[in-house]
Design an enzyme around this catalytic site. Structure first.
Site, mmCIF file in Angstrom:
data_model
loop_
_atom_site.group_PDB
_atom_site.id
_atom_site.type_symbol
_atom_site.label_atom_id
_atom_site.label_comp_id
_atom_site.label_asym_id
_atom_site.label_seq_id
_atom_site.Cartn_x
_atom_site.Cartn_y
_atom_site.Cartn_z
ATOM 1 N N GLU A 40 0.717 -1.190 0.268
ATOM 2 C CA GLU A 40 -0.177 -0.255 -0.146
ATOM 3 C C GLU A 40 1.193 1.305 -0.124
ATOM 4 O O GLU A 40 0.605 2.573 0.446
ATOM 5 C CB GLU A 40 -0.970 -0.087 1.046
ATOM 6 C CG GLU A 40 -1.950 -1.343 1.211
ATOM 7 C CD GLU A 40 -3.048 -0.484 0.734
ATOM 8 O OE1 GLU A 40 -3.961 -0.002 0.940
ATOM 9 O OE2 GLU A 40 -3.849 -1.486 0.292
ATOM 10 N N HIS A 44 -3.622 1.088 7.318
ATOM 11 C CA HIS A 44 -2.410 1.921 7.183
ATOM 12 C C HIS A 44 -1.889 2.915 8.989
ATOM 13 O O HIS A 44 -2.424 3.161 9.305
ATOM 14 C CB HIS A 44 -3.055 3.193 6.113
ATOM 15 C CG HIS A 44 -2.805 2.713 4.921
ATOM 16 N ND1 HIS A 44 -3.682 3.713 4.223
ATOM 17 C CD2 HIS A 44 -3.093 1.475 3.941
ATOM 18 C CE1 HIS A 44 -4.242 2.758 3.037
ATOM 19 N NE2 HIS A 44 -3.545 1.753 3.204
ATOM 20 N N CYS A 77 -2.939 11.592 4.171
ATOM 21 C CA CYS A 77 -3.235 10.595 2.971
ATOM 22 C C CYS A 77 -3.747 11.211 1.224
ATOM 23 O O CYS A 77 -2.419 10.315 0.626
ATOM 24 C CB CYS A 77 -5.315 10.026 3.431
ATOM 25 S SG CYS A 77 -4.485 8.610 4.545
HETATM 26 O O1 SUG Z 1 -7.833 2.608 0.934
HETATM 27 N N1 SUG Z 1 -10.381 4.964 0.909
HETATM 28 C C1 SUG Z 1 -8.863 4.442 1.010
HETATM 29 C C2 SUG Z 1 -8.683 6.352 1.452
HETATM 30 C C3 SUG Z 1 -7.084 6.296 1.702
HETATM 31 C C4 SUG Z 1 -6.587 7.178 2.539
HETATM 32 N N2 SUG Z 1 -5.430 6.318 2.433
HETATM 33 C C5 SUG Z 1 -3.847 6.938 3.663
HETATM 34 N N3 SUG Z 1 -4.088 5.944 4.797
HETATM 35 N N4 SUG Z 1 -2.794 6.827 3.532
HETATM 36 C C6 SUG Z 1 -8.812 3.025 1.646
HETATM 37 O O2 SUG Z 1 -9.465 3.047 2.592
HETATM 38 C C7 SUG Z 1 -12.837 4.564 0.091
HETATM 39 C C8 SUG Z 1 -13.348 4.578 -1.181
HETATM 40 C C9 SUG Z 1 -15.142 4.254 -0.707
HETATM 41 O O3 SUG Z 1 -15.880 3.498 -0.284
HETATM 42 O O4 SUG Z 1 -15.848 5.291 -1.656
HETATM 43 C C10 SUG Z 1 -11.700 4.472 0.439
HETATM 44 O O5 SUG Z 1 -10.680 3.845 -1.026
#
Ligand code: SUG
Length: 453
Positions: A180, A257, A376
């Site tokens: 990730e 994460h 993020c």
């Molecule tokens: O991968 N949310 C992302 C958020 C990523 C956050 N990034 C970091 N922590 N670096 C994920 O979970 C949600 C999309 C939705 O539900 O429509 C989503 O993909």
């Protein structure tokens, strides 16, 4: 050493632009915000403007700010690969009728969270004196697994001078190498231009791991094997790396994460007591390898519960270096709304003996509702002045680019998107037109499938 180790290394934060199809689809298992907001009406224009406002305010405060484009969504190619055929209109209508969940996935604007775009090693740490990139495979979820191909093209288009930049293949997109990106990678160093130690945080070990040490409720998205492979690709030696397991209880509480529970900058590591499975071992390993004294800033459970950490995204803050040696913490607005967290910021972080001298509060609510805070939204790339000059495209934010991007958003983005709107073929067309124009504004050439034919 190459010229890239010369002075004037600056960290450039490359924020992902929120795409025109930004929506709430509840796609991310283990991400509490995404799971609880699925089905809500989103506001893509507001989301993109919030992101741009954050970038602009950090630019105005003197930080170097970059921008990365969103991806082509809906991903009609993905739907076609899954057996839907005919015109765009037919593909979208059939997908909406037969598998609405799949349609939502191929519409996700999740590439905005560029902390997951890949892992970056600055040239000062690399044996060949170049900046190294590996796009993350994001194989944990289907909607994010669709990102790396275009991410790789975008990174290669911007960092395209082979004298300065090296690009590695995405790791095999299979559970054993689940990756990730930078969200699970923290580089600690004296200053950005000094050699650093890379802290890779993983949730599970694929080969020979003990299931007793894995989360029970939610998936662990990063494997030790993936982190090790990225370190190998970037030629990082043992003296430069620490691999630490994330606390399984944190993952089960919604810390999907490491950047939801810890953030580092320079020699400072701000972390929650429950971030690592073995806190002491992690700190000892960092201390043993860092050339400069580690500054651990520990937030105990009694000050901030895991629930409050996940709710407020305190640790998903940007920690930025200032010329006077102090640091600025950029927190999401939700931290101000949480009493325990706000008190901790005042009493423990600002009043404590550490370099954090200022807290800036940013409103990125549209992204936060999908579990994406300030950290993020950005990919950190430490670059020397020679490397900054070797960038291609117009991706470093300035007054003029900010004005153009804001006008572009206002021209093309919808105010609101309800789940049913995702099947609207008009939305797909609008998006292609907007992205075509964006590649011209950013001068990055053809990076999208529709442009490549
Ligand atoms: O991968 N949310 C992302 C958020 C990523 C956050 N990034 C970091 N922590 N670096 C994920 O979970 C949600 C999309 C939705 O539900 O429509 C989503 O993909």
């Amino acid at each position: 050493m190459s010229e890239s180790s010369s002075l004037d290394v600056r960290e450039v934060n490359f924020d992902g632009l929120v795409g025109p199809t930004h929506n709430y689809s509840g796609l991310a298992l283990g991400n509490v915000a995404s799971m609880s907001h699925g089905g809500l009406v989103s506001n893509p224009r507001e989301g993109a403007l919030q992101g741009l406002a954050k970038m602009k305010s950090l630019l105005d405060a003197g930080y170097a700010q970059g921008v990365l484009p969103p991806q082509q969504r809906p991903d009609l190619g993905a739907l076609r690969a899954l057996g839907f055929s005919g015109t765009a209109h037919e593909v979208l209508t059939r997908a909406a009728g037969e598998t609405p969940q799949l349609l939502r996935a191929v519409c996700s604007a999740s590439s905005m969270w560029t902390a997951n775009a890949g892992t970056v090693t600055p040239s000062v740490d690399a044996a060949d004196g170049r900046v190294h990139f590996t796009p993350a495979n994001l194989q944990s979820s289907f909607h994010r697994y669709l990102e790396p191909e275009t991410t790789g093209r975008v990174l290669a288009a911007i960092f395209n001078d082979p004298r300065h930049f090296a690009h590695h293949p995405v790791l095999p997109a299979t559970p054993a190498f689940s990756d990730e990106g930078a969200a699970n990678h923290t580089r600690l160093a004296g200053e950005h231009g000094e050699p650093g130690v890379h802290l890779f945080v993983y949730g599970r070990q694929a080969f020979g791991g003990d299931p007793a040490h894995e989360p029970k409720r939610f998936p662990a998205r990063q494997t030790l094997e993936a982190s090790q492979a990225v370190a190998r690709q970037h030629s990082l030696g043992e003296a430069q790396t620490v691999f630490a397991q994330q606390h399984p209880a944190a993952i089960d509480a919604g810390v999907f994460h490491n950047d939801v529970i810890a953030v580092g900058n320079g020699p400072l590591l701000l972390y929650h007591e429950m971030a690592f499975r073995d806190e002491q071992e992690t700190l000892d390993a960092l201390r043993a390898k860092l050339a400069t004294p580690l500054i651990p800033v520990r937030v105990p459970l009694e000050a901030v519960s895991l629930e409050d950490a996940v709710d407020s995204y305190l640790f998903n803050s940007q920690l930025l270096s200032n010329p006077d040696g102090s640091m600025t913490l950029v927190v999401p607005g939700e931290c101000q709304e949480n009493e325990a967290v706000w008190r901790t910021i005042q009493d423990l972080l600002l009043a404590g003996h550490n370099p954090i001298g200022e807290v800036l509060v940013k409103d990125v609510k549209q992204s936060m509702r999908n579990g994406g805070g300030p950290a993020c939204l950005r990919l950190r790339v430490a670059l020397s002045s020679a490397e900054r000059q070797a960038l291609s495209g117009r991706v470093l934010l300035d007054e003029a680019l900010y004005a153009e991007l804001t006008a572009w958003v206002e021209r093309h983005y919808r105010d609101r998107l309800a789940p049913d709107d995702l099947a609207d073929p008009q939305l797909a067309e609008e998006t292609l037109g907007a992205l075509d124009e964006l590649t011209r504004i950013l001068q990055i050439g053809s990076v999208y499938p529709f442009q490549l034919g």
